[in-house]
Design a protein around this motif. Structure first.
Motif, PDB file in Angstrom:
ATOM      1  N   GLY A   1     -89.735  45.508  71.159  1.00 54.07           N
ATOM      2  CA  GLY A   1     -90.510  44.431  70.568  1.00 54.07           C
ATOM      3  C   GLY A   1     -91.784  44.969  69.946  1.00 54.07           C
ATOM      4  O   GLY A   1     -92.320  45.997  70.379  1.00 54.07           O
TER       5      GLY A   1
ATOM      6  N   THR B   1     -96.706  46.927  71.024  1.00 54.60           N
ATOM      7  CA  THR B   1     -95.285  47.237  70.945  1.00 54.60           C
ATOM      8  C   THR B   1     -94.811  47.692  72.311  1.00 54.60           C
ATOM      9  O   THR B   1     -95.610  48.176  73.126  1.00 54.60           O
ATOM     10  CB  THR B   1     -95.002  48.315  69.881  1.00 54.60           C
ATOM     11  OG1 THR B   1     -93.598  48.505  69.764  1.00 54.60           O
ATOM     12  CG2 THR B   1     -95.660  49.642  70.229  1.00 54.60           C
TER      13      THR B   1
ATOM     14  N   THR C   1     -92.700  51.724  65.037  1.00 54.90           N
ATOM     15  CA  THR C   1     -91.315  51.596  65.486  1.00 54.90           C
ATOM     16  C   THR C   1     -90.661  52.967  65.620  1.00 54.90           C
ATOM     17  O   THR C   1     -89.973  53.253  66.611  1.00 54.90           O
ATOM     18  CB  THR C   1     -90.517  50.715  64.511  1.00 54.90           C
ATOM     19  OG1 THR C   1     -91.135  49.426  64.427  1.00 54.90           O
ATOM     20  CG2 THR C   1     -89.073  50.560  64.961  1.00 54.90           C
TER      21      THR C   1
ATOM     22  N   LEU D   1     -82.772  45.246  69.547  1.00 52.56           N
ATOM     23  CA  LEU D   1     -83.760  44.213  69.255  1.00 52.56           C
ATOM     24  C   LEU D   1     -83.067  43.019  68.628  1.00 52.56           C
ATOM     25  O   LEU D   1     -81.924  43.102  68.170  1.00 52.56           O
ATOM     26  CB  LEU D   1     -84.860  44.739  68.321  1.00 52.56           C
ATOM     27  CG  LEU D   1     -84.486  45.183  66.908  1.00 52.56           C
ATOM     28  CD1 LEU D   1     -84.394  44.009  65.929  1.00 52.56           C
ATOM     29  CD2 LEU D   1     -85.516  46.183  66.369  1.00 52.56           C
TER      30      LEU D   1
ATOM     31  N   LEU E   1     -91.992  35.184  66.547  1.00 53.13           N
ATOM     32  CA  LEU E   1     -91.839  35.709  67.901  1.00 53.13           C
ATOM     33  C   LEU E   1     -91.066  34.702  68.741  1.00 53.13           C
ATOM     34  O   LEU E   1     -91.302  33.492  68.658  1.00 53.13           O
ATOM     35  CB  LEU E   1     -93.207  35.972  68.540  1.00 53.13           C
ATOM     36  CG  LEU E   1     -94.113  36.986  67.850  1.00 53.13           C
ATOM     37  CD1 LEU E   1     -95.398  37.174  68.659  1.00 53.13           C
ATOM     38  CD2 LEU E   1     -93.408  38.322  67.663  1.00 53.13           C
TER      39      LEU E   1
ATOM     40  N   GLU F   1     -84.823  47.027  75.431  1.00 50.30           N
ATOM     41  CA  GLU F   1     -85.077  46.114  74.323  1.00 50.30           C
ATOM     42  C   GLU F   1     -86.433  46.437  73.715  1.00 50.30           C
ATOM     43  O   GLU F   1     -87.404  46.714  74.434  1.00 50.30           O
ATOM     44  CB  GLU F   1     -85.042  44.672  74.817  1.00 50.30           C
ATOM     45  CG  GLU F   1     -83.694  44.265  75.386  1.00 50.30           C
ATOM     46  CD  GLU F   1     -83.726  42.897  76.039  1.00 50.30           C
ATOM     47  OE1 GLU F   1     -84.768  42.211  75.932  1.00 50.30           O
ATOM     48  OE2 GLU F   1     -82.718  42.514  76.659  1.00 50.30           O
TER      49      GLU F   1
END
Length: 206
Positions: free
Chosen positions: A112, A97, A130, A148, A56, A110
């Protein structure tokens, strides 16, 4: 043994992590629901696991309960779309997320994700989460593209992103560091034109 038990006096389904979560989006393996303050200690545990945070892009320093509550305070009032990921079989929270830096005019944001529970790795939870987030971005928020950044040596994550529909868009050499090692950063994006409408489109347009 299932984590889910029935509280007959209150008529509610409860688990060891608190009340049954209010899920906004359900897949086959995971569900996505809003952040909860009562999960701060769970989130803190994830952020203090070096194996979880090693890839991360954030300081790898001890995360205190106060710092986690401060992050939650900001996340709960921000314009970002941040979810807790739940394992549907147990309703156990396994990660977070989100879509950040959402630009309504350009239709960009963006992405994550972190799967904090190690025993949930490699089971398809991250890939499905995702995909659900891309469906949410395109079919609910009406965005055009999601981008990303991922460490070049995080092959498991790259494969999961590609399975979900992201494509490699570029490489930044030596942009990140893990301990003594300097790591390239892979830029990836997903564009609405490459995706068929999902079940969320049908919900939004009955």
């Amino acid at each position: 043994m299932s984590l889910v038990t029935e509280n007959r006096e209150e008529g509610n389904v409860m688990d060891q992590h608190g009340p049954e979560p209010a899920l906004m989006i359900r897949g086959e393996l995971v569900g996505l629901g809003p952040l909860r303050r009562d999960l701060a200690s769970t989130f803190q545990r994830w952020m203090n696991d070096l194996g979880v945070v090693r890839t991360l892009a954030q300081p790898r320093r001890p995360m205190t309960v106060d710092a986690e509550h401060a992050w939650l305070d900001g996340a709960l009032t921000s314009s970002d779309a941040i979810f807790t990921i739940y394992e549907l079989d147990t309703l156990r929270p396994i990660g977070n997320t989100g879509l950040e830096n959402i630009h309504a005019t350009n239709g960009t944001c963006e992405f994550g994700i972190v799967i904090g529970e190690r025993d949930a790795w490699g089971k398809g939870h991250g890939t499905e989460a995702t995909r659900l987030m891309l469906s949410y971005a395109f079919d609910v928020l009406g965005l055009h593209s999601v981008r990303l950044a991922v460490y070049a040596n995080n092959e498991r994550a790259i494969r999961a992103y590609e399975r979900a529909g992201f494509r490699r868009a570029g490489r930044i050499r030596g942009a990140q560091r893990i301990g003594r090692a300097r790591i390239d950063e892979i830029m990836m994006d997903a564009v609405v034109d490459d995706f068929e409408p999902s079940f969320l489109h049908e919900i939004m347009h009955p």
